[in-house]
Design an enzyme around this catalytic site. Structure first.
Site, PDB file in Angstrom:
ATOM      1  N   HIS A 123       0.838  -1.216   0.004  1.00 50.34           N
ATOM      2  CA  HIS A 123      -0.035  -0.003  -0.048  1.00 50.34           C
ATOM      3  C   HIS A 123       0.874   1.315   0.018  1.00 50.34           C
ATOM      4  O   HIS A 123       1.740   1.269   0.505  1.00 50.34           O
ATOM      5  CB  HIS A 123      -0.990   0.125   1.277  1.00 50.34           C
ATOM      6  CG  HIS A 123      -0.373  -0.084   2.684  1.00 50.34           C
ATOM      7  ND1 HIS A 123       0.208  -1.097   3.137  1.00 50.34           N
ATOM      8  CD2 HIS A 123       0.101   0.964   3.315  1.00 50.34           C
ATOM      9  CE1 HIS A 123       0.781  -0.903   4.106  1.00 50.34           C
ATOM     10  NE2 HIS A 123       0.517   0.401   4.429  1.00 50.34           N
ATOM     11  N   CYS A 180       9.290  18.793  14.908  1.00 45.63           N
ATOM     12  CA  CYS A 180       7.984  19.548  14.501  1.00 45.63           C
ATOM     13  C   CYS A 180       8.270  19.544  12.923  1.00 45.63           C
ATOM     14  O   CYS A 180       9.067  19.963  12.419  1.00 45.63           O
ATOM     15  CB  CYS A 180       7.848  20.823  14.979  1.00 45.63           C
ATOM     16  SG  CYS A 180       6.384  21.689  14.153  1.00 45.63           S
ATOM     17  N   CYS A 183       8.273  23.397  11.910  1.00 50.25           N
ATOM     18  CA  CYS A 183       9.366  24.588  12.136  1.00 50.25           C
ATOM     19  C   CYS A 183      10.433  23.933  12.450  1.00 50.25           C
ATOM     20  O   CYS A 183      11.570  24.509  12.550  1.00 50.25           O
ATOM     21  CB  CYS A 183       8.828  25.552  13.113  1.00 50.25           C
ATOM     22  SG  CYS A 183       8.643  24.501  14.906  1.00 50.25           S
ATOM     23  N   HIS A 197       2.053  21.558  20.693  1.00 48.15           N
ATOM     24  CA  HIS A 197       2.515  22.161  19.551  1.00 48.15           C
ATOM     25  C   HIS A 197       2.099  21.943  18.072  1.00 48.15           C
ATOM     26  O   HIS A 197       1.822  23.073  17.379  1.00 48.15           O
ATOM     27  CB  HIS A 197       4.015  22.083  19.659  1.00 48.15           C
ATOM     28  CG  HIS A 197       4.864  22.757  18.491  1.00 48.15           C
ATOM     29  ND1 HIS A 197       5.099  24.185  18.572  1.00 48.15           N
ATOM     30  CD2 HIS A 197       5.324  22.531  17.502  1.00 48.15           C
ATOM     31  CE1 HIS A 197       5.822  24.572  17.880  1.00 48.15           C
ATOM     32  NE2 HIS A 197       6.166  23.684  16.853  1.00 48.15           N
ATOM     33  N   GLU A 201       0.396  24.811  15.687  1.00 48.28           N
ATOM     34  CA  GLU A 201       0.831  24.881  14.142  1.00 48.28           C
ATOM     35  C   GLU A 201      -0.190  24.712  13.279  1.00 48.28           C
ATOM     36  O   GLU A 201      -0.449  25.718  12.313  1.00 48.28           O
ATOM     37  CB  GLU A 201       1.921  23.948  13.862  1.00 48.28           C
ATOM     38  CG  GLU A 201       3.336  24.109  14.655  1.00 48.28           C
ATOM     39  CD  GLU A 201       4.256  25.150  13.989  1.00 48.28           C
ATOM     40  OE1 GLU A 201       3.939  26.290  13.562  1.00 48.28           O
ATOM     41  OE2 GLU A 201       5.348  24.879  14.301  1.00 48.28           O
TER      42      GLU A 201
END
Ligand SMILES: [Zn+2]
Ligand SMILES: [Zn+2]
Length: 211
Positions: A123, A180, A183, A197, A201
């Site tokens: 997949h 993250c 960022c 966080h 965002e």
């Protein structure tokens, strides 16, 4: 049927899963070559899987299965999945950043496979890069899409399948810091901090459409 074999039913009988029901996944498109389903445990706002239907291809390891020839055949399904995702995402959210809104396909959608797959059937993941989902529950979930554990479509096929899957899992899923995806801030092992966080965002860029 084992959990690892859970995708087989959609490959065999896609027509049974076209309407939203109690089943985990919904078939959004199918023909004789491939089936496209919503992931039963979406790790982002939009998360689709493309399942080639050929029985022998379906058993090949994803790192080596997607040769140039096979990729060429599957391009059309990638296009369908991307179109679906953009339309569905825009119906749910207003995009505050104009530049992002115009470049959703390039900036916000990632396509590829897991270096060590958890399901038996081949997949391809087509997923938005927000990882804003209640189904994203631990470090492994996040890192499986945000480290070298995720092999991008353009980097496929690899020369060989991993000789030591356990080592790959250790390196990318367990030992790799949580970074993250927006960022680059490093959250080391602090998964709940990262989740908070990611919510921030997300809400900086997207506002739910009130319908
Ligand atoms: Zn997978
Ligand atoms: Zn960030």
């Amino acid at each position: 049927m084992s959990w690892r074999g859970a995708l087989q039913q959609y490959i065999c009988h896609p027509e049974k899963y076209e309407t939203v029901s109690s089943t985990e996944s919904q078939v959004i498109y199918h023909d004789s070559t491939a089936v496209i389903i919503t992931d039963g445990f979406p790790k982002a706002t939009e998360h689709l899987l493309i399942l080639p239907r050929n029985a022998s291809l379906s058993k090949v390891h994803p790192t080596t299965a997607l040769t140039d020839h096979i990729k060429h055949k599957l391009e059309r399904y990638i296009e369908i999945a991307i179109k679906y995702i953009i339309k569905d995402f825009k119906s749910k959210y207003e995009i505050l950043d104009n530049n992002l809104a115009e470049n959703l396909e390039r900036e916000f959608i990632q396509i590829g496979i897991h270096h060590v797959p958890s399901m038996n059937n081949l997949h391809v993941h087509v997923i938005t890069k927000d990882f804003h989902s209640t189904r994203l529950k631990h470090k492994k979930h996040y890192n499986s899409f945000n480290t070298g554990f995720f092999v991008k479509w353009d980097d496929l096929p690899l020369k060989e399948r991993p000789s030591d899957p356990k080592l790959i899992e250790k390196k990318y899923l367990r030992d790799h810091d949580l970074i993250c995806c927006y960022c680059g801030q490093n959250f080391t092992n602090k998964f709940s901090k990262l989740k908070e966080h990611l919510n921030e965002e997300f809400s900086k860029r997207f506002v739910p459409n009130n319908e």
